[in-house]
Motif scaffolding. Structure first.
Motif, PDB file in Angstrom:
ATOM      1  N   ILE A  53       1.003  -0.965   0.557  1.00 42.90           N
ATOM      2  CA  ILE A  53      -0.135   0.210  -0.037  1.00 42.90           C
ATOM      3  C   ILE A  53       0.879   1.497  -0.368  1.00 42.90           C
ATOM      4  O   ILE A  53       0.388   2.141  -0.511  1.00 42.90           O
ATOM      5  N   ILE A  54       1.597   1.256   1.075  1.00 47.61           N
ATOM      6  CA  ILE A  54       2.765   2.321   1.628  1.00 47.61           C
ATOM      7  C   ILE A  54       3.858   2.742  -0.365  1.00 47.61           C
ATOM      8  O   ILE A  54       3.174   3.888  -0.500  1.00 47.61           O
ATOM      9  N   VAL A  55       4.211   1.222  -0.862  1.00 52.42           N
ATOM     10  CA  VAL A  55       4.961   1.565  -2.538  1.00 52.42           C
ATOM     11  C   VAL A  55       3.816   1.736  -3.362  1.00 52.42           C
ATOM     12  O   VAL A  55       4.227   2.975  -4.118  1.00 52.42           O
ATOM     13  N   THR A  56       2.752   1.384  -3.460  1.00 49.20           N
ATOM     14  CA  THR A  56       1.598   2.024  -4.462  1.00 49.20           C
ATOM     15  C   THR A  56       1.845   4.005  -4.980  1.00 49.20           C
ATOM     16  O   THR A  56       1.365   4.094  -6.160  1.00 49.20           O
ATOM     17  N   VAL A  57       1.012   4.634  -3.311  1.00 51.65           N
ATOM     18  CA  VAL A  57       1.228   5.663  -3.926  1.00 51.65           C
ATOM     19  C   VAL A  57       2.466   6.315  -4.031  1.00 51.65           C
ATOM     20  O   VAL A  57       3.484   6.316  -2.444  1.00 51.65           O
ATOM     21  N   PRO A  58       2.987   7.504  -5.235  1.00 48.44           N
ATOM     22  CA  PRO A  58       3.691   7.994  -4.656  1.00 48.44           C
ATOM     23  C   PRO A  58       4.136   8.392  -3.445  1.00 48.44           C
ATOM     24  O   PRO A  58       3.210   8.801  -2.892  1.00 48.44           O
ATOM     25  N   SER A  59       5.396   8.309  -2.735  1.00 51.07           N
ATOM     26  CA  SER A  59       5.665   8.771  -2.014  1.00 51.07           C
ATOM     27  C   SER A  59       5.276  10.150  -1.533  1.00 51.07           C
ATOM     28  O   SER A  59       5.211  10.319  -0.001  1.00 51.07           O
ATOM     29  N   LEU A  60       5.834  11.400  -2.418  1.00 54.03           N
ATOM     30  CA  LEU A  60       5.712  11.875  -2.427  1.00 54.03           C
ATOM     31  C   LEU A  60       3.934  12.769  -2.367  1.00 54.03           C
ATOM     32  O   LEU A  60       3.645  13.769  -1.574  1.00 54.03           O
ATOM     33  N   LEU A  61       3.281  12.029  -3.137  1.00 57.34           N
ATOM     34  CA  LEU A  61       2.240  12.234  -2.484  1.00 57.34           C
ATOM     35  C   LEU A  61       1.332  12.200  -1.545  1.00 57.34           C
ATOM     36  O   LEU A  61       0.817  13.136  -0.724  1.00 57.34           O
ATOM     37  N   LEU A  62       1.622  11.464  -1.083  1.00 59.47           N
ATOM     38  CA  LEU A  62       1.340  10.131   0.224  1.00 59.47           C
ATOM     39  C   LEU A  62       1.667  11.119   1.157  1.00 59.47           C
ATOM     40  O   LEU A  62       0.831  12.000   2.084  1.00 59.47           O
ATOM     41  N   ALA A  63       2.479  11.775   1.055  1.00 58.70           N
ATOM     42  CA  ALA A  63       3.658  12.905   2.269  1.00 58.70           C
ATOM     43  C   ALA A  63       2.954  14.318   2.117  1.00 58.70           C
ATOM     44  O   ALA A  63       1.937  14.605   3.745  1.00 58.70           O
ATOM     45  N   LEU A  64       2.797  15.007   0.764  1.00 63.16           N
ATOM     46  CA  LEU A  64       1.888  15.992   0.753  1.00 63.16           C
ATOM     47  C   LEU A  64       0.586  15.779   1.151  1.00 63.16           C
ATOM     48  O   LEU A  64       0.046  16.618   2.116  1.00 63.16           O
ATOM     49  N   SER A  65      -0.001  15.138   0.401  1.00 63.33           N
ATOM     50  CA  SER A  65      -1.627  14.969   1.766  1.00 63.33           C
ATOM     51  C   SER A  65      -1.648  14.903   3.325  1.00 63.33           C
ATOM     52  O   SER A  65      -2.996  15.664   3.755  1.00 63.33           O
TER      53      SER A  65
ATOM     54  N   LEU B 265       6.839  15.812  10.340  1.00 67.67           N
ATOM     55  CA  LEU B 265       7.787  15.537   9.328  1.00 67.67           C
ATOM     56  C   LEU B 265       8.167  14.055   9.581  1.00 67.67           C
ATOM     57  O   LEU B 265       8.290  13.305   7.909  1.00 67.67           O
ATOM     58  N   ILE B 266       8.709  14.179  10.539  1.00 67.40           N
ATOM     59  CA  ILE B 266       9.759  12.732  10.661  1.00 67.40           C
ATOM     60  C   ILE B 266       9.095  11.794  10.762  1.00 67.40           C
ATOM     61  O   ILE B 266       8.827  10.847   9.583  1.00 67.40           O
ATOM     62  N   LEU B 267       7.279  11.719  11.101  1.00 66.58           N
ATOM     63  CA  LEU B 267       6.602  10.164  11.024  1.00 66.58           C
ATOM     64  C   LEU B 267       6.153  10.050   9.803  1.00 66.58           C
ATOM     65  O   LEU B 267       6.005   8.793   9.653  1.00 66.58           O
ATOM     66  N   VAL B 268       5.805  11.263   8.954  1.00 71.17           N
ATOM     67  CA  VAL B 268       5.859  11.095   7.320  1.00 71.17           C
ATOM     68  C   VAL B 268       6.210  10.108   6.457  1.00 71.17           C
ATOM     69  O   VAL B 268       6.555   9.521   5.641  1.00 71.17           O
ATOM     70  N   LEU B 269       7.842  10.957   6.527  1.00 67.57           N
ATOM     71  CA  LEU B 269       8.777   9.959   6.066  1.00 67.57           C
ATOM     72  C   LEU B 269       9.437   8.704   6.376  1.00 67.57           C
ATOM     73  O   LEU B 269       9.694   7.752   5.962  1.00 67.57           O
ATOM     74  N   ALA B 270       9.071   8.525   7.766  1.00 60.33           N
ATOM     75  CA  ALA B 270       9.147   7.404   8.466  1.00 60.33           C
ATOM     76  C   ALA B 270       8.483   6.058   8.173  1.00 60.33           C
ATOM     77  O   ALA B 270       8.923   5.303   7.125  1.00 60.33           O
ATOM     78  N   VAL B 271       7.411   6.497   7.784  1.00 60.71           N
ATOM     79  CA  VAL B 271       6.304   5.785   7.045  1.00 60.71           C
ATOM     80  C   VAL B 271       6.661   5.555   5.349  1.00 60.71           C
ATOM     81  O   VAL B 271       6.358   4.431   5.654  1.00 60.71           O
ATOM     82  N   ALA B 272       7.106   6.955   4.719  1.00 59.86           N
ATOM     83  CA  ALA B 272       7.319   5.986   3.732  1.00 59.86           C
ATOM     84  C   ALA B 272       7.972   5.208   3.171  1.00 59.86           C
ATOM     85  O   ALA B 272       8.453   4.503   1.847  1.00 59.86           O
ATOM     86  N   ARG B 273       9.536   5.501   4.270  1.00 59.84           N
ATOM     87  CA  ARG B 273      10.618   4.867   3.775  1.00 59.84           C
ATOM     88  C   ARG B 273      10.438   3.384   4.390  1.00 59.84           C
ATOM     89  O   ARG B 273      11.538   2.740   4.381  1.00 59.84           O
ATOM     90  N   LEU B 274       9.174   3.160   5.328  1.00 63.69           N
ATOM     91  CA  LEU B 274       9.041   1.893   5.886  1.00 63.69           C
ATOM     92  C   LEU B 274       9.439   0.382   4.558  1.00 63.69           C
ATOM     93  O   LEU B 274      10.699  -0.613   5.013  1.00 63.69           O
ATOM     94  N   PRO B 275       9.024   0.880   3.997  1.00 66.40           N
ATOM     95  CA  PRO B 275       9.290  -0.765   2.658  1.00 66.40           C
ATOM     96  C   PRO B 275      10.571  -1.433   3.143  1.00 66.40           C
ATOM     97  O   PRO B 275      10.685  -2.336   3.242  1.00 66.40           O
ATOM     98  N   ILE B 276      11.625  -0.335   2.412  1.00 66.56           N
ATOM     99  CA  ILE B 276      12.713  -1.204   2.005  1.00 66.56           C
ATOM    100  C   ILE B 276      13.474  -1.399   3.483  1.00 66.56           C
ATOM    101  O   ILE B 276      13.997  -2.550   2.482  1.00 66.56           O
ATOM    102  N   TYR B 277      13.029  -0.964   4.837  1.00 63.21           N
ATOM    103  CA  TYR B 277      14.181  -1.826   5.124  1.00 63.21           C
ATOM    104  C   TYR B 277      12.799  -2.864   5.497  1.00 63.21           C
ATOM    105  O   TYR B 277      13.300  -3.689   6.081  1.00 63.21           O
ATOM    106  N   LEU B 278      11.825  -3.577   6.014  1.00 66.76           N
ATOM    107  CA  LEU B 278      10.780  -4.376   5.781  1.00 66.76           C
ATOM    108  C   LEU B 278      11.058  -5.515   5.102  1.00 66.76           C
ATOM    109  O   LEU B 278      11.831  -6.658   5.218  1.00 66.76           O
TER     110      LEU B 278
END
Lengths: 335, 311, 305
Positions: free
Chosen positions: B137-149, B161-174
């Motif tokens: 789900i996180i990967v499907t939405v372009p990260s910038l759009l997700l963060a923007l909304s 800002l930290i929370l939103v960015l952390a969520v967007a980058r989570l899948p990589i580590y996962l």
């Protein structure tokens, strides 16, 4: 004892050697894979290089082909048909590879390109190297596949490597190696990855092709029994050096080097009962080590003080038989 | 013939780490990158509190003060912005925020993502499937759009800002830690631990974590640069941070209004981002290369050109 | 292969549904757009009328039910700001963005594949170091800042290119360059890494032992195998070009999905946000399926099994 005599065992001095290796060294940084070996192969001759893993036998085969990649460094001399190969440019080596020297690798799955069909890989050899038309190349590819024992070659041209069994894949690798009718075939442990039953077929094929075409064969293996099936002459390597050489059956029956004798003792095929198997004590030497004496001395049951102080020269123990051991003659005489 | 040794204990990394430090000292580019990052970090930590007031001092007489002049002291050497605030002081204060956001985001995403990835890979089943779908789900939405909304909904603040960015980058580590756990799970020493009756959490912590962490560290180093760029992008779009919080992206965004009058107000903060991201990327690139045995061997030896030209 | 694709499609659609649910509730959290569209001194009655007109007076749950029912018919409601169907607003912007992404990705591959290959051909040489530095450099430049500096240099100082809008060919140069910036760096690195591995693979050594030229070894035997990771990352980055489109719209006022979405977020135009996320999500899913198909075409091992 002059090197001339060393390089030319008596009885085979008449013709010029097809391949002449002298003082070949290969190192990777501080790791010495090959520490100076000399070896001649006459046209049509079959020679086996025998050694444990890490003895430098495979690297020797690759060095002859000019396939040592950086950071590996090659020194010494490899003459093929009078032409020096060491230091030669990649472009001019290309002419030798294929019609001059060809190679069969150990892992046939790794040696064939997984994304191209078998047919296109064989055909490519003729269209690229001989500028043949596609049709002509295709016919020759089918003929080659038949020659190495592939049933229904036409229907298998479009199949991919992973669709073949290990034995069939190795047959295809052999077909590709002999496609340009090489004068020397280097086979680098071509049967190690195969089942014993499949092994025999491949060995028979290599032997037969070698006899029929008159090409020379350099067969790299760790298995003496396998070596005996394809080669007439044996070269035993230890720690990047040749330690013994001679006609294969002679060496087999009367080893003149403690290492060869130990190899025979640890070979499951050579004993009647498994309890007679004697693994060689100790481990192969560190490849970055520098030796003052004989590299095998630490593991050698016969070693005396002199062995770790002075490296033995080759001793000719009989016609065409040489051993790099201070006790070569005694070993040969069975003492 | 060497006896095959079955390793029943997890391999140790200690030796590798020592020789890595030695390699770092031998690689000028990597060493320089590390020094630049340490220098910027020190400047941000020490300089920012000292320069906080100066950075916010408006002086309309110094509007668009031109750079490369020491007339007004060091703080104004990179010029001044539309309100006459010294650029250099602003950049140093902005550095602290940029480093804080990037560091905290990566630490948060790496910790949570790696933990989830290890659990997901080791336990498998429903937990694994659910976590992978969430990551999809996180990967499907372009990260910038997700963060923007999301940031548009939430108040702009450093924490959000930290929370939103952390969520967007989570899948990589996962994904990285899951893939590696799947592989380590089958190794002999893990099976041995299981046979000895060790609990799941103990196996995860003692057997698997030490092997996953080095890979994650390499990814995290690479991510520092990406996150810094992403955070700056959000601030530039006006949803990241707002005054009094200021990061390099905010400064670019403010300078943009006067792009044709005062290029320095836009160019310098961008250069600061570029230098930091480049140093982080160079360092992580080196970490990757030195971790790869094939390349590490080549790094020790310089091949001659003719040999090198061979494929 | 068909089974794989259907599994892929199913999981993607589940993910998309999850995204839609999140976006729906998230958008409602931004508060009523009434305050944005009505005069400051609007009476409660006016606000109520506005909410009723846009279906915002119903309970959240029933709004969601309506939303799902309509979404299944691809009806995302009216755009409040644009006074036309949201789906139309989004779809009309898509071709611009797809064209931008396609051109940028094409040029990216055209640049990254030779660069990465030549770097891998002579590892640790000066050429390799130079190419690696270049690729890390492009990946480290903030794209919005790059766009601004380009405007400063090429438009303001040199007067070569337009600063904004979409006119002739020249108006495409800076947007394409901005969108390409990060993918070029990243994909060059991926090509280099993949080629380093395949150039050392047994089949390339074997092909070399047959006396082929280095061009044939690199660009036929090694590259075809290195294609797999390159395709994966290129697909990933093509999807990420929506991010670039957002930046491009912000700097160059360039029309396209980026501008539509950014405007919708600022205008609290729920219908357009939802339609936009849905359409972009579908586009990303289609892109992933395209990547799977290309992947299968490139690797017979996948195609057959």
């Amino acid at each position: 004892m002059t090197t001339e005599i060393l390089k030319r065992p008596a009885g085979e001095t008449s013709a010029r050697p097809l391949l002449s290796i002298a003082g070949l060294r290969v190192r990777y940084g501080r790791t010495h894979a090959v520490r100076g070996i000399d070896l001649d192969i006459m046209p049509g001759e079959s020679v086996a290089i025998l050694g444990e893993s890490g003895s430098g036998k495979s690297v020797t085969g690759k060095a002859v082909m000019g396939l040592i990649n950086p950071p590996g460094k090659v020194a010494g001399s490899v003459e093929f048909d009078g032409m020096q190969l060491v230091g030669r440019s990649e472009a001019s080596l290309r002419a030798v590879r294929g019609p001059g020297i060809a190679m069969v690798f150990q892992d046939s799955l790794d040696a064939l390109n997984p994304v191209f069909s078998i047919g296109s890989q064989i055909i490519e050899i003729f269209t690229v190297r001989l500028s043949w038309s596609g049709q002509q190349a295709r016919e020759e590819a089918i003929r080659l596949m038949l020659q190495v024992g592939i049933v229904n070659p036409e229907s298998r041209l479009d199949d991919y490597p992973h669709q073949f069994s290990g034995g069939m894949r190795q047959r295809i690798c052999i077909a590709m190696a002999i496609a340009l009718k090489p004068r020397l075939l280097i086979a680098d442990e071509p049967t190690t990855a195969l089942d014993v039953t499949v092994q025999a077929g491949i060995l028979k094929l290599i032997s037969q092709l070698q006899r029929d075409s008159g090409m020379a064969l350099l067969f790299v293996t760790h298995d003496l029994a396998v070596a005996r099936q394809v080669a007439r002459k044996l070269v035993v390597m230890y720690a990047g050096r040749v330690v013994e050489r001679g006609p294969i059956d002679d060496v087999f029956h009367r080893p003149a080097h403690p290492y060869t004798r130990a190899l025979l003792g640890s070979n499951p095929g050579s004993v009647k009962h498994w309890s007679e198997l004697k693994p060689i004590a100790g481990n192969p030497p560190d490849k970055s080590a520098v030796f003052t004496g004989c590299a095998f001395a630490p593991r050698c049951p016969r070693a005396v003080r002199m062995c770790s102080e002075r490296e033995p020269d080759f001793v000719t123990v009989a016609d065409g038989r040489q051993s790099r051991c201070h006790f070569a003659q005694e070993m040969f005489d069975g003492r | 013939m060497a006896a095959r040794t079955l390793s029943l204990t997890p391999p140790r990394r200690r030796l590798a780490a020592d020789s890595r430090l030695a390699l770092l000292l031998r690689s000028p580019v990597a060493l320089l990158s590390a020094l630049v990052l340490i220098f910027l970090l020190l400047v941000a930590i020490i300089g920012a509190p000292l320069l906080q007031d100066l950075a916010n001092t408006q002086n309309l007489r110094l509007r668009f003060f031109r750079p490369f002049s020491l007339e007004r002291g060091w703080a104004y050497v990179l010029g001044a912005d539309a309100l006459g605030r010294p650029m250099l002081a602003q950049l140093i204060v902005g550095a602290r925020t940029s480093f804080l956001v990037a560091g905290a985001t990566v630490a948060l995403a790496a910790t949570i993502g790696t933990t989830l990835g290890m659990v997901s890979g080791y336990i498998g089943g429903v937990v694994d499937a659910a976590l992978m779908r969430i990551s999809d789900i996180i990967v499907t939405v372009p990260s910038l759009l997700l963060a923007l909304s999301v940031l548009f909904v939430l108040e702009p603040s450093i924490l959000n800002l930290i929370l939103v960015l952390a969520v967007a980058r989570l899948p990589i580590y996962l994904r990285v830690s899951r893939a590696q756990t799947l592989e380590i799970r089958e190794r002999v020493f893990v099976e041995a631990s299981r046979a000895l009756g060790k609990g799941t959490s103990s196996i995860l912590w003692r057997d698997i974590r030490p092997l996953v962490v080095p890979t994650v560290m390499t990814v995290a180093m690479l991510e520092i640069a990406s996150v810094m760029l992403a955070a700056a992008g959000l601030s530039f779009l006006g949803v990241g941070l707002q005054r009094p919080d200021v990061d390099w992206g905010t400064i670019v965004s403010e300078g943009r209004e006067y792009l044709t009058r005062a290029w320095w107000a836009t160019v310098f903060p961008g250069l600061a981002i570029l230098v930091t991201a480049l140093a982080a990327n160079l360092l992580s690139n080196w970490m990757r290369a030195s971790g790869d045995p094939l390349q590490a061997a080549a790094m020790g030896v310089t091949a001659s050109r003719e040999e090198a030209a061979r494929p | 292969m068909l089974k794989f694709l259907s599994v892929r499609l199913t999981t993607s659609l589940i993910a998309l549904t999850g995204v839609m649910v999140i976006v729906f509730f998230l958008a409602r959290l931004t508060g009523s757009p009434a305050s944005l569209y009505l005069p400051v001194d609007a009476t409660d009655a006016m606000v109520e009328a506005f909410n009723r007109q846009n279906g915002l007076d119903k309970p959240l749950v029933s709004q969601f039910v309506d939303f799902v029912a309509n979404a299944l018919r691809l009806d995302f409601g009216q755009s409040i700001a644009q006074q036309r169907p949201a789906a139309t607003a989004v779809l009309s912007a898509m071709p611009q963005t797809i064209l931008l992404a396609a051109i940028a990705m094409g040029l990216t591959l055209l640049l990254a594949i030779p660069l990465g290959t030549f770097a891998a051909l002579s590892p640790n040489s000066t050429l390799d170091r130079g190419i690696t530095l270049f690729s890390l450099f492009t990946a480290s430049i903030p794209d919005f800042w790059f766009a601004l500096v380009c405007v400063l240099v090429f438009s303001v100082s040199l007067g070569l290119l337009p600063t904004s809008g979409q006119g002739g060919l020249s108006s495409w140069v800076l947007p394409v360059a901005t969108v390409m910036l990060h993918p070029v760096g990243v994909i060059t690195q991926v090509v280099r890494g993949a080629m380093l591995e395949t150039l050392n693979a047994g089949y390339v050594q074997n092909a070399r032992a047959r006396g082929y030229s280095w061009r044939r070894l690199a660009f036929r035997h090694a590259l075809r195998n290195a294609a797999l990771p390159i395709i994966t990352v290129a697909g990933d980055r093509a999807g990420g070009m929506v991010n670039g489109a957002v930046i491009v719209s912000a700097v160059f006022a360039w029309p396209g999905i980026g501008k539509v979405l950014v405007d919708a977020v600022y205008n609290r135009d729920f219908a357009v946000i939802q339609a936009g996320v849905f359409v972009v999500g579908i586009a990303v899913i289609l892109l992933n399926i395209l990547v799977d198909l290309v992947y299968a075409a490139a690797d017979p091992r996948i195609r057959v099994s």
